[in-house]
Design a protein around this motif. Structure first.
Motif, PDB file in Angstrom:
ATOM      1  N   GLY A 149     -19.487 -42.743  -6.396  1.00 28.37           N
ATOM      2  CA  GLY A 149     -18.631 -42.785  -5.204  1.00 28.37           C
ATOM      3  C   GLY A 149     -17.184 -43.151  -5.517  1.00 28.37           C
ATOM      4  N   LYS A 150     -16.732 -42.834  -6.731  1.00 30.46           N
ATOM      5  CA  LYS A 150     -15.367 -43.187  -7.132  1.00 30.46           C
ATOM      6  C   LYS A 150     -14.480 -41.948  -7.296  1.00 30.46           C
ATOM      7  CE  LYS A 150     -16.385 -45.600 -10.850  1.00 30.46           C
ATOM      8  NZ  LYS A 150     -16.316 -46.525 -11.999  1.00 30.46           N
ATOM      9  N   VAL A 151     -14.770 -40.894  -6.549  1.00 27.45           N
ATOM     10  CA  VAL A 151     -14.025 -39.640  -6.706  1.00 27.45           C
ATOM     11  C   VAL A 151     -12.569 -39.808  -6.275  1.00 27.45           C
ATOM     12  CG1 VAL A 151     -13.875 -37.240  -5.919  1.00 27.45           C
ATOM     13  CG2 VAL A 151     -16.051 -38.190  -6.536  1.00 27.45           C
ATOM     14  N   ASP A 152     -12.290 -40.762  -5.392  1.00 31.90           N
ATOM     15  CA  ASP A 152     -10.911 -40.980  -4.959  1.00 31.90           C
ATOM     16  C   ASP A 152     -10.006 -41.384  -6.126  1.00 31.90           C
ATOM     17  OD1 ASP A 152     -12.511 -43.308  -4.976  1.00 31.90           O
ATOM     18  OD2 ASP A 152     -11.007 -44.402  -3.822  1.00 31.90           O
ATOM     19  N   LYS A 153     -10.591 -41.916  -7.208  1.00 33.89           N
ATOM     20  CA  LYS A 153      -9.813 -42.313  -8.384  1.00 33.89           C
ATOM     21  C   LYS A 153      -9.739 -41.191  -9.431  1.00 33.89           C
ATOM     22  CE  LYS A 153     -11.240 -47.058  -7.712  1.00 33.89           C
ATOM     23  NZ  LYS A 153     -12.135 -48.107  -8.169  1.00 33.89           N
ATOM     24  N   LEU A 154     -10.450 -40.106  -9.187  1.00 38.01           N
ATOM     25  CA  LEU A 154     -10.530 -39.002 -10.144  1.00 38.01           C
ATOM     26  C   LEU A 154      -9.371 -38.031  -9.929  1.00 38.01           C
ATOM     27  CD1 LEU A 154     -12.510 -37.891 -12.342  1.00 38.01           C
ATOM     28  CD2 LEU A 154     -13.541 -36.537 -10.532  1.00 38.01           C
ATOM     29  N   ASP A 155      -8.828 -37.495 -11.023  1.00 38.14           N
ATOM     30  CA  ASP A 155      -7.770 -36.487 -10.923  1.00 38.14           C
ATOM     31  C   ASP A 155      -8.319 -35.236 -10.250  1.00 38.14           C
ATOM     32  OD1 ASP A 155      -5.863 -38.015 -12.191  1.00 38.14           O
ATOM     33  OD2 ASP A 155      -6.235 -37.162 -14.175  1.00 38.14           O
ATOM     34  N   ILE A 156      -7.497 -34.638  -9.409  1.00 38.30           N
ATOM     35  CA  ILE A 156      -7.891 -33.413  -8.704  1.00 38.30           C
ATOM     36  C   ILE A 156      -8.269 -32.316  -9.704  1.00 38.30           C
ATOM     37  CG2 ILE A 156      -6.968 -31.529  -7.291  1.00 38.30           C
ATOM     38  CD1 ILE A 156      -5.392 -33.659  -5.763  1.00 38.30           C
ATOM     39  N   GLU A 157      -7.468 -32.191 -10.765  1.00 49.04           N
ATOM     40  CA  GLU A 157      -7.717 -31.155 -11.764  1.00 49.04           C
ATOM     41  C   GLU A 157      -9.086 -31.334 -12.415  1.00 49.04           C
ATOM     42  OE1 GLU A 157      -4.999 -33.002 -11.454  1.00 49.04           O
ATOM     43  OE2 GLU A 157      -3.189 -31.918 -12.022  1.00 49.04           O
ATOM     44  N   ASP A 158      -9.462 -32.593 -12.701  1.00 40.90           N
ATOM     45  CA  ASP A 158     -10.754 -32.866 -13.335  1.00 40.90           C
ATOM     46  C   ASP A 158     -11.916 -32.477 -12.421  1.00 40.90           C
ATOM     47  OD1 ASP A 158      -9.399 -33.799 -15.524  1.00 40.90           O
ATOM     48  OD2 ASP A 158      -9.735 -35.915 -15.104  1.00 40.90           O
ATOM     49  N   TYR A 159     -11.786 -32.807 -11.139  1.00 41.28           N
ATOM     50  CA  TYR A 159     -12.846 -32.468 -10.177  1.00 41.28           C
ATOM     51  C   TYR A 159     -12.978 -30.956 -10.045  1.00 41.28           C
ATOM     52  CZ  TYR A 159     -15.767 -32.691  -6.005  1.00 41.28           C
ATOM     53  OH  TYR A 159     -16.799 -32.555  -5.117  1.00 41.28           O
ATOM     54  N   CYS A 160     -11.836 -30.268  -9.886  1.00 35.77           N
ATOM     55  CA  CYS A 160     -11.852 -28.810  -9.741  1.00 35.77           C
ATOM     56  C   CYS A 160     -12.435 -28.143 -10.987  1.00 35.77           C
ATOM     57  CB  CYS A 160     -10.435 -28.292  -9.489  1.00 35.77           C
ATOM     58  SG  CYS A 160      -9.740 -28.799  -7.899  1.00 35.77           S
ATOM     59  N   ASP A 161     -12.026 -28.628 -12.155  1.00 34.56           N
ATOM     60  CA  ASP A 161     -12.543 -28.061 -13.411  1.00 34.56           C
ATOM     61  C   ASP A 161     -14.047 -28.284 -13.543  1.00 34.56           C
ATOM     62  OD1 ASP A 161     -10.018 -27.185 -14.044  1.00 34.56           O
ATOM     63  OD2 ASP A 161      -9.605 -28.785 -15.504  1.00 34.56           O
ATOM     64  N   ALA A 162     -14.524 -29.459 -13.139  1.00 32.07           N
ATOM     65  CA  ALA A 162     -15.960 -29.759 -13.230  1.00 32.07           C
ATOM     66  C   ALA A 162     -16.760 -28.838 -12.311  1.00 32.07           C
ATOM     67  CB  ALA A 162     -16.213 -31.222 -12.873  1.00 32.07           C
ATOM     68  N   ALA A 163     -16.280 -28.640 -11.088  1.00 31.78           N
ATOM     69  CA  ALA A 163     -16.979 -27.749 -10.145  1.00 31.78           C
ATOM     70  C   ALA A 163     -17.021 -26.322 -10.684  1.00 31.78           C
ATOM     71  CB  ALA A 163     -16.283 -27.787  -8.786  1.00 31.78           C
ATOM     72  N   ARG A 164     -15.909 -25.867 -11.249  1.00 33.93           N
ATOM     73  CA  ARG A 164     -15.858 -24.514 -11.792  1.00 33.93           C
ATOM     74  C   ARG A 164     -16.748 -24.385 -13.034  1.00 33.93           C
ATOM     75  NH1 ARG A 164     -12.389 -22.084  -8.782  1.00 33.93           N
ATOM     76  NH2 ARG A 164     -12.319 -20.108  -9.868  1.00 33.93           N
ATOM     77  N   GLU A 165     -16.842 -25.454 -13.807  1.00 31.73           N
ATOM     78  CA  GLU A 165     -17.689 -25.444 -15.004  1.00 31.73           C
ATOM     79  C   GLU A 165     -19.166 -25.317 -14.628  1.00 31.73           C
ATOM     80  OE1 GLU A 165     -18.698 -25.720 -19.108  1.00 31.73           O
ATOM     81  OE2 GLU A 165     -16.881 -25.134 -18.037  1.00 31.73           O
ATOM     82  N   ILE A 166     -19.590 -26.055 -13.617  1.00 30.50           N
ATOM     83  CA  ILE A 166     -20.984 -25.962 -13.150  1.00 30.50           C
ATOM     84  C   ILE A 166     -21.269 -24.541 -12.653  1.00 30.50           C
ATOM     85  CG2 ILE A 166     -22.647 -26.796 -11.431  1.00 30.50           C
ATOM     86  CD1 ILE A 166     -22.121 -28.933 -13.449  1.00 30.50           C
ATOM     87  N   TYR A 167     -20.334 -24.006 -11.880  1.00 32.74           N
ATOM     88  CA  TYR A 167     -20.515 -22.646 -11.346  1.00 32.74           C
ATOM     89  C   TYR A 167     -20.581 -21.626 -12.481  1.00 32.74           C
ATOM     90  CZ  TYR A 167     -19.991 -18.579  -8.324  1.00 32.74           C
ATOM     91  OH  TYR A 167     -20.193 -17.389  -7.679  1.00 32.74           O
TER      92      TYR A 167
END
Length: 197
Positions: A149-167
């Motif tokens: 539950g600490k996504v608010d501290k995560l860089d936007i680029e890291d989150y977007c890259d992780a979602a795209r990597e899973i896909y």
């Protein structure tokens, strides 16, 4: 044998369908959203640097043509003025880019918070990542922080890259490679979300 393959194809389709239902990757395409902004910022920086250099050159040329400064002084000034005008242009580029990117970053951040609101979302696809990669990196951090539950501290680029990597893993790997345990683990992760709701 054919029956088994059909079952594995179904496993992959179920996970892929769950991902596409849960996450809209178009809204998480940070690079595409900021590409146009980057070019506008480059244009602003170039125009500002060009105008400043043009003004300095015009002043020097006026002084040279009216015999107020020598040819050597004018030549030195033409070369020396490139440095400060380039610095000002670069500074303008950075300011304009940050100002134009802010609303885009805020929109993506709001969508991330919406996705991660009820106990996290991205981490529920961790079994897929563990089966096909599982190495350390930004995807691992994004999945772990999603679960904590600490996504608010995560860089936007890291989150977007992780979602795209899973896909990418879901799309690129053949259905035969998907283990039933992976599909069961993803289903379990989503059933926890339904139980919590």
């Amino acid at each position: 044998m054919a029956k088994k393959s059909k079952g594995q194809r179904s496993l992959k389709k179920d996970i892929l369908r769950q991902f596409e239902r849960s996450i809209d990757l178009r809204r998480l395409n940070y690079k595409r959203h900021t590409k146009e902004v980057k070019y506008k910022a480059i244009l602003f920086g170039t125009v500002v640097a060009g105008l400043l250099y043009g003004a300095a050159y015009a002043g020097g040329y006026y002084g040279f043509s009216n015999n107020l400064i020598s040819v050597e002084a004018f030549a030195k000034m033409v070369w020396i003025m490139m440095i400060p005008t380039t610095v000002v242009g670069l500074f303008t580029y950075l300011i304009v880019r940050n100002r134009l990117e802010y609303p885009l970053r805020k929109e993506i951040r709001d969508y991330m918070e919406q996705l991660e609101r009820d106990g996290g979302l991205l981490w529920r696809f961790t079994p897929v990542w563990e089966q096909f990669d599982g190495s350390a990196g930004t995807t691992k951090k994004a999945l772990a922080w999603s679960q904590e539950g600490k996504v608010d501290k995560l860089d936007i680029e890291d989150y977007c890259d992780a979602a795209r990597e899973i896909y990418r893993m879901l799309i690129e790997h053949d259905a035969k490679q998907f283990k039933p345990e992976t599909a069961a683990a993803v289903a379990r992760n989503f059933s926890k979300q339904e139980q919590a709701a």
